[in-house]
Design a protein around this motif. Structure first.
Motif, short mmCIF file in Angstrom:
data_model
loop_
_atom_site.label_atom_id
_atom_site.label_comp_id
_atom_site.label_asym_id
_atom_site.label_seq_id
_atom_site.Cartn_x
_atom_site.Cartn_y
_atom_site.Cartn_z
N LEU A 182 -27.25 -84.33 -20.88
CA LEU A 182 -26.43 -84.59 -21.84
C LEU A 182 -27.00 -85.67 -23.00
CD1 LEU A 182 -23.76 -85.92 -19.15
CD2 LEU A 182 -23.24 -84.20 -21.00
N LEU A 183 -27.99 -86.43 -22.36
CA LEU A 183 -28.74 -87.27 -23.52
C LEU A 183 -29.12 -86.45 -24.67
CD1 LEU A 183 -30.63 -89.69 -21.18
CD2 LEU A 183 -28.56 -90.48 -22.74
N ILE A 184 -29.98 -85.48 -24.29
CA ILE A 184 -30.63 -84.81 -25.35
C ILE A 184 -29.60 -84.00 -26.17
CG2 ILE A 184 -32.15 -82.74 -25.90
CD1 ILE A 184 -33.40 -83.42 -22.97
N GLU A 185 -28.64 -83.24 -25.62
CA GLU A 185 -27.67 -82.53 -26.35
C GLU A 185 -26.71 -83.40 -27.19
OE1 GLU A 185 -27.54 -78.20 -23.78
OE2 GLU A 185 -25.88 -79.65 -23.69
N LYS B 219 -30.00 -82.75 -32.46
CA LYS B 219 -28.95 -82.20 -32.54
C LYS B 219 -29.02 -80.63 -32.95
CE LYS B 219 -24.90 -82.29 -35.73
NZ LYS B 219 -24.13 -83.09 -37.10
N GLY B 220 -28.39 -79.86 -32.33
CA GLY B 220 -28.27 -78.33 -32.45
C GLY B 220 -29.25 -77.75 -31.46
N TYR B 221 -29.84 -78.65 -30.76
CA TYR B 221 -30.60 -77.93 -29.33
C TYR B 221 -29.80 -77.73 -28.02
CZ TYR B 221 -35.25 -78.39 -31.81
OH TYR B 221 -36.35 -78.23 -32.41
N THR B 222 -30.26 -76.89 -27.44
CA THR B 222 -29.30 -76.99 -25.95
C THR B 222 -30.51 -76.85 -24.93
OG1 THR B 222 -29.78 -74.35 -25.93
CG2 THR B 222 -27.79 -75.17 -26.98
N VAL B 223 -29.96 -77.44 -23.71
CA VAL B 223 -30.91 -77.51 -22.40
C VAL B 223 -30.34 -76.68 -21.40
CG1 VAL B 223 -31.88 -79.26 -20.87
CG2 VAL B 223 -31.30 -80.26 -23.39
N PRO B 224 -30.93 -75.33 -21.46
CA PRO B 224 -30.50 -74.35 -20.30
C PRO B 224 -31.03 -74.78 -19.09
CG PRO B 224 -32.02 -73.45 -21.74
CD PRO B 224 -31.83 -74.68 -22.59
N VAL B 225 -32.19 -75.25 -18.98
CA VAL B 225 -32.74 -75.24 -17.74
C VAL B 225 -33.33 -76.80 -17.56
CG1 VAL B 225 -34.82 -74.57 -16.46
CG2 VAL B 225 -33.45 -72.99 -17.67
#
Length: 454
Positions: free
Chosen positions: A369-372, A378-384
């Motif tokens: 949540l912090l990163i996304e 902004k625009g990055y996803t954290v899938p793992v």
């Protein structure tokens, strides 16, 4: 500038001298000290010239206030012409004057207390200045006091255990949280509060008193002594951060000897109790050598380490979030980030039903949540997400644990953050007395928080 050596009394005196030379006062900015009706704890010398509605004078025994007092007594004989410079309390007249100063600070109520025994178990001596006399069967009266206040009330009970005193002390603080005046006292602290993943985990951790400990340590700001495991874990994290910086700057992994030497420096800087530094250094050497053998290749991956999100303006509903993440492995081409959390202590090779793993899992979801939600990524996803266990298992194996995030579990994490935020800002401590300190109890507590039935 960081201080690596232990501070001494001479350092403290030098610090005071600097403030004195600058004409500045060292003030206590605690809201408890600043409140108009805060209790003032001071010596008699500090109280000279001051008045209070009520004064509590403790340890009214001859060993403290009378001729039996020790500690500041100067037995050197001074010539007659120098005797006036004798410090306060050096003779009966001085001690009586000091006691007079103490008792005359009270405007309306003077509360005197003493104990029958000293800490050593030796019988205390009644203070002669109060002229205490036996007036009945095991009853005494202080004849020097007004007639209506002469009778000495005695409390004949054993002292409570230290653990009970500690709990009672904490309870007096936390029970007052419902008081509107205390909530107003904390308003400045609450206005600037940011909720971190560590706070959420602490709030839900029933094994360590959960909400009570969180409010006591984080909101009221009462410090706790660092644990040995905590100090060791911090030194390991600092070492891994240093390795990544060295690789990023030079392109080469530092020699193992240099890595272990840096870890030794970090342990020594923790000021551990005598003998413990050597034990933790030996533990760290074994763990780092085993982990580096298996996992040193990850330092070649483009990464940001010890990334703070304090100033990213991250909100989940009304909850203002912050936090620090051990490692972000960044894939700029695909706009993806793998979030990595280093862990010392017991390692796991699978996501089994375990209270500690449940906390680790919750942290990884918060990091996502912090990163996304941040401005920077902004625009990055954290899938793992991934846990890196630094210490090997009983068979010497190094474990890592990957987590593919689930949208439903992510939404529940958001709801928990919102609910906790509400409890913090209304200064309400949930009652956890009916929940066992197990994974089942923690999950039921979380569900009741979400349902609003705590």
């Amino acid at each position: 500038e960081s201080v690596e050596s232990a501070l001494t009394l001479a350092d403290f005196v030098a610090f005071i001298d600097l403030y004195t030379a600058a004409g500045q006062q060292i003030t206590n900015t605690s809201p408890y000290n600043q409140q108009a009706d805060a209790v003032q704890l001071m010596t008699v010398f500090k109280a000279k010239g001051l008045e209070y509605e009520h004064v509590f004078l403790v340890q009214c025994e001859d060993e403290i206030w009378g001729s039996s007092a020790r500690g500041n007594t100067n037995k050197l004989t001074l010539p007659v012409n120098l005797q006036p410079i004798r410090h306060a309390g050096a003779n009966d007249d001085e001690r009586l004057r000091l006691l007079f100063v103490a008792v005359t600070r009270a405007k309306y109520g003077l509360h005197l207390s003493s104990s029958r025994q000293q800490h050593s178990g030796k019988q205390s001596t009644r203070l002669k200045y109060f002229d205490e006399r036996e007036v009945g069967s095991d009853q005494h009266a202080a004849m020097i006091l007004p007639e209506t206040s002469q009778l000495v009330s005695e409390l004949d009970s054993d002292a409570p255990a230290l653990e009970l005193l500690q709990l009672d002390w904490r309870t007096k603080h936390t029970d007052s949280l419902a008081d509107i005046s205390l909530r107003n006292l904390l308003s400045e602290r609450l206005d600037s509060y940011q909720l971190s993943p560590t706070h959420l985990v602490a709030f839900l951790d029933l094994e360590y008193a959960g909400p009570l400990r969180f409010f006591f340590g984080t909101i009221l700001g009462i410090p706790e002594a660092p644990t040995l495991d905590g100090q060791y874990g911090t030194a390991v994290h600092e070492t891994l951060e240093w390795i990544q910086h060295q690789v990023s700057e030079s392109g080469f992994l530092p020699a193992q000897g240099d890595i272990l030497q840096y870890f030794d420096q970090r342990i020594i800087a923790k000021k551990l109790p005598d003998g413990r530094a050597g034990i933790e250094i030996k533990r760290g050497h074994a763990a780092l050598q085993a982990w580096l053998t298996e996992r040193k290749h990850i330092f070649a991956i483009p990464a940001v380490v010890e990334r703070s999100f304090k100033h990213e303006g991250i909100f989940v509903g009304p909850a203002h979030l912050s936090g620090r993440i051990d490692r972000l492995e960044i894939d700029e081409k695909n706009k993806q980030i793998t979030v990595v959390d280093y862990k010392t202590g017991a390692c796991y090779s699978s996501w089994k039903q375990d209270a500690k793993l449940h906390k680790y899992r919750l942290q990884l979801y918060c990091y996502k949540l912090l990163i996304e939600s941040s401005r920077t990524y902004k625009g990055y996803t954290v899938p793992v997400g991934r846990l890196e266990f630094i210490e090997p298992d009983d068979k010497g194996n190094i474990c890592t644990l990957d987590l593919s995030f689930d949208e439903q579990e992510l939404e529940q994490t958001k709801q928990l953050l919102r609910v906790m935020w509400e409890h913090v800002n209304t200064v309400r401590i949930p009652d956890i007395s009916r929940y066992p300190a197990t994974l089942t109890g923690i999950k039921q507590f979380e569900q009741d928080l979400l349902n609003g039935t705590v």
